[in-house]
Design an enzyme around this catalytic site. Structure first.
Site, PDB file in Angstrom:
ATOM      1  CG  ASN A 209      20.724 -39.953  15.753  1.00  0.00           C
ATOM      2  OD1 ASN A 209      20.982 -39.991  16.950  1.00  0.00           O
ATOM      3  ND2 ASN A 209      20.255 -38.866  15.159  1.00  0.00           N
ATOM      4  CG  ASP A 278      23.090 -34.426   8.545  1.00  0.00           C
ATOM      5  OD1 ASP A 278      23.065 -33.366   9.196  1.00  0.00           O
ATOM      6  OD2 ASP A 278      24.013 -35.266   8.637  1.00  0.00           O
ATOM      7  CE  LYS A 288       1.316 -50.190   9.709  1.00  0.00           C
ATOM      8  NZ  LYS A 288       0.800 -51.472  10.170  1.00  0.00           N
ATOM      9  CE  LYS A 337      31.219 -32.869  10.541  1.00  0.00           C
ATOM     10  NZ  LYS A 337      30.932 -34.036  11.362  1.00  0.00           N
TER      11      LYS A 337
HETATM   12  N1  CTP Z   1      24.043 -30.070  13.438  1.00  0.00           N
HETATM   13  C1  CTP Z   1      23.042 -29.130  13.419  1.00  0.00           C
HETATM   14  N2  CTP Z   1      22.013 -29.237  12.535  1.00  0.00           N
HETATM   15  C2  CTP Z   1      21.971 -30.256  11.661  1.00  0.00           C
HETATM   16  C3  CTP Z   1      22.995 -31.232  11.664  1.00  0.00           C
HETATM   17  C4  CTP Z   1      24.020 -31.109  12.575  1.00  0.00           C
HETATM   18  O1  CTP Z   1      23.093 -28.184  14.224  1.00  0.00           O
HETATM   19  N3  CTP Z   1      20.948 -30.330  10.810  1.00  0.00           N
HETATM   20  C5  CTP Z   1      25.143 -29.916  14.408  1.00  0.00           C
HETATM   21  C6  CTP Z   1      25.265 -31.041  15.406  1.00  0.00           C
HETATM   22  O2  CTP Z   1      24.505 -30.794  16.550  1.00  0.00           O
HETATM   23  C7  CTP Z   1      26.753 -31.022  15.705  1.00  0.00           C
HETATM   24  C8  CTP Z   1      27.376 -30.538  14.402  1.00  0.00           C
HETATM   25  O3  CTP Z   1      26.334 -29.903  13.698  1.00  0.00           O
HETATM   26  O4  CTP Z   1      27.064 -30.097  16.718  1.00  0.00           O
HETATM   27  C9  CTP Z   1      28.010 -31.583  13.552  1.00  0.00           C
HETATM   28  O5  CTP Z   1      27.136 -32.646  13.299  1.00  0.00           O
HETATM   29  P1  CTP Z   1      27.571 -33.910  12.422  1.00  0.00           P
HETATM   30  O6  CTP Z   1      26.376 -34.756  12.193  1.00  0.00           O
HETATM   31  O7  CTP Z   1      28.782 -34.556  12.988  1.00  0.00           O
HETATM   32  O8  CTP Z   1      28.020 -33.259  11.110  1.00  0.00           O
HETATM   33  P2  CTP Z   1      27.214 -32.795   9.865  1.00  0.00           P
HETATM   34  O9  CTP Z   1      27.343 -31.336   9.739  1.00  0.00           O
HETATM   35  O10 CTP Z   1      25.836 -33.329   9.901  1.00  0.00           O
HETATM   36  O11 CTP Z   1      28.059 -33.445   8.671  1.00  0.00           O
HETATM   37  P3  CTP Z   1      28.219 -34.970   8.243  1.00  0.00           P
HETATM   38  O12 CTP Z   1      26.949 -35.662   8.634  1.00  0.00           O
HETATM   39  O13 CTP Z   1      28.432 -34.861   6.795  1.00  0.00           O
HETATM   40  O14 CTP Z   1      29.417 -35.468   8.977  1.00  0.00           O
END
Ligand code: CTP
Length: 397
Positions: A209, A278, A288, A337
């Site tokens: 990302n 995620d 590859k 969250k």
């Molecule tokens: N986070 C985490 N582990 C993951 C995904 C996210 O610890 N696998 C943490 C990130 O570091 C951040 C928080 O969760 O502090 C929120 O991350 P964000 O991506 O905004 O939210 P998500 O929980 O992933 O939800 P969504 O993508 O549905 O908004």
């Protein structure tokens, strides 16, 4: 910044003197009153005029050239300095400082200063390793100087070894701590995550990302400057690890989970600023992947949510701070969250404006806790980092 700080930089005769221009420029732009003094040899490498243009102050090289209106400039520059940085520091100047010799502008000024003094050695490996230099460096440490360790790498003489001046970013972090450091987090352990994760598809491709890591690195740097013992778990970024912060690099969300869960056990504050993927490819191809006609679907599985896993541990003393990056319904989604991950604070930032979010040096956030929401307004990531930590420090008191 409330009162204007005074930084004195001493530049001696080393090829790395040019690197210090960046340090002088950085602090001048930040509103610090920067004065540079040089040895005669230093002035052979970078012209004093360069520092004068960068700092808008006279750059003094001699006690007697009449360049300063002040007949005892060395005393006054030394006395008013809030921090002194000698960089690059040659073996010769280190020897003089270690023995209280004050035979030129630079050494006299440093001797007159009683503030925090930082010395960044830079020289040929053999000179650095010479017992006389080592003895002098040790003496400086005993006298309260902080040594910014030289790095290993290619030296001006063509040899490879220890003795390269620390990078400007490292000099800047060390000086920042000396100028603006506090002890609000003294005795606390802070664990910070930063940057993106990489989820490998095959040996040449990965999913990631746009996170630059700047916000997390700013938090690690601020925590260190506030007196904490800091560990940083970082995804791949272009940034240099902050000075004095123990940094471990990871690649995937799984790696980050493994690196964080153990370290978090002894932390007082955990800040999850990393943009953790995620989803990850269900299978990583060993070789590859070759293209073929038609569409390709990738099967992805969920990664472990690190913040939620820490939240589940229900540690009464540890403060858990998460981030939330949203493009819509910022407050509502972020508050969810806070509860679903059992965090103590969510730093909600929108990426709607070009001055906030990925890659830039500024940010604006809403700090969401059980007791309410506070909008920070637009500020530098360094300022926001401090604000987040100040708030986190009092959350479970
Ligand atoms: N986070 C985490 N582990 C993951 C995904 C996210 O610890 N696998 C943490 C990130 O570091 C951040 C928080 O969760 O502090 C929120 O991350 P964000 O991506 O905004 O939210 P998500 O929980 O992933 O939800 P969504 O993508 O549905 O908004």
């Amino acid at each position: 910044m409330s009162e204007k700080k005074n930084l004195l930089i001493g530049v001696t005769g080393g090829i790395a003197a040019y690197k210090v221009c960046e340090v002088a420029s950085y602090f001048t732009k930040k509103g610090v009153n920067v004065n540079v003094v040089m040895t005669e040899h230093g002035a052979e490498f970078v012209a004093p005029l360069t520092f004068e243009a960068l700092t808008k102050n006279p750059c003094l090289t001699s006690l007697f050239d009449g360049k300063s209106a002040d007949p005892v400039a060395h005393v006054n520059l030394g006395r008013t300095a809030d921090a002194v940085l000698v960089a690059p520091a040659t073996a010769n100047v280190i020897a003089k400082l270690a023995n209280g010799i004050a035979d030129d502008m630079l050494t006299s000024t440093v001797l007159a200063a009683s503030c925090k003094k930082l010395v960044a050695p830079a020289m040929f490996t053999g000179m650095l390793e010479n017992p006389a230099t080592q003895r002098n460096i040790e003496q400086l440490r005993r006298d309260g100087f902080e040594i910014i360790e030289p790095e290993s790498g290619r030296l001006a003489c063509g040899a490879v070894g220890s003795g390269r001046l620390a990078e400007p970013a490292e000099l800047i972090s060390a000086v920042e701590e000396a100028l603006f450091g506090s002890d609000e987090l003294k005795g606390k352990r802070v664990l910070v995550t930063a940057g993106p994760t990489r989820e490998e598809i095959d040996p040449v491709r990965y999913i990631t990302n746009r996170s630059s890591g700047k916000m997390g690195y700013a938090i690690a740097k601020a925590a260190k400057a506030m007196g904490a013992e800091v560990e940083l778990v970082s995804g791949k970024t272009e940034l240099l690890p902050p000075y004095g912060v123990s940094t471990v690099f990871v690649s995937s969300a799984e790696d980050m989970y493994n690196a964080v869960m153990n370290r978090a056990q002894k932390a007082d504050i955990v800040v999850m600023a990393a943009a953790v993927a995620d989803y990850t490819p269900a299978e990583k191809a060993e070789q590859k992947m070759k293209k073929s006609d038609g569409e390709l679907s990738l099967s992805l599985t969920r990664t472990k949510d690190i913040l939620a896993a820490l939240g589940e541990e229900n540690n009464e003393h540890r403060v858990l701070v998460g981030f939330s990056m949203e493009t819509e319904n910022l407050i509502e989604n972020s508050r969810k969250k806070l509860h679903s991950k059992n965090a103590d604070m969510i730093v909600a930032n929108s990426i709607a404006s070009e001055n906030t979010g990925f890659g830039v040096d500024t940010n604006a956030a809403v700090l969401i806790t059980a007791s309410g929401e506070a909008e920070t307004g637009l500020m530098t990531k360094d300022e926001l980092a401090r604000l987040i930590l100040e708030k986190a420090a009092v959350l479970k008191k």
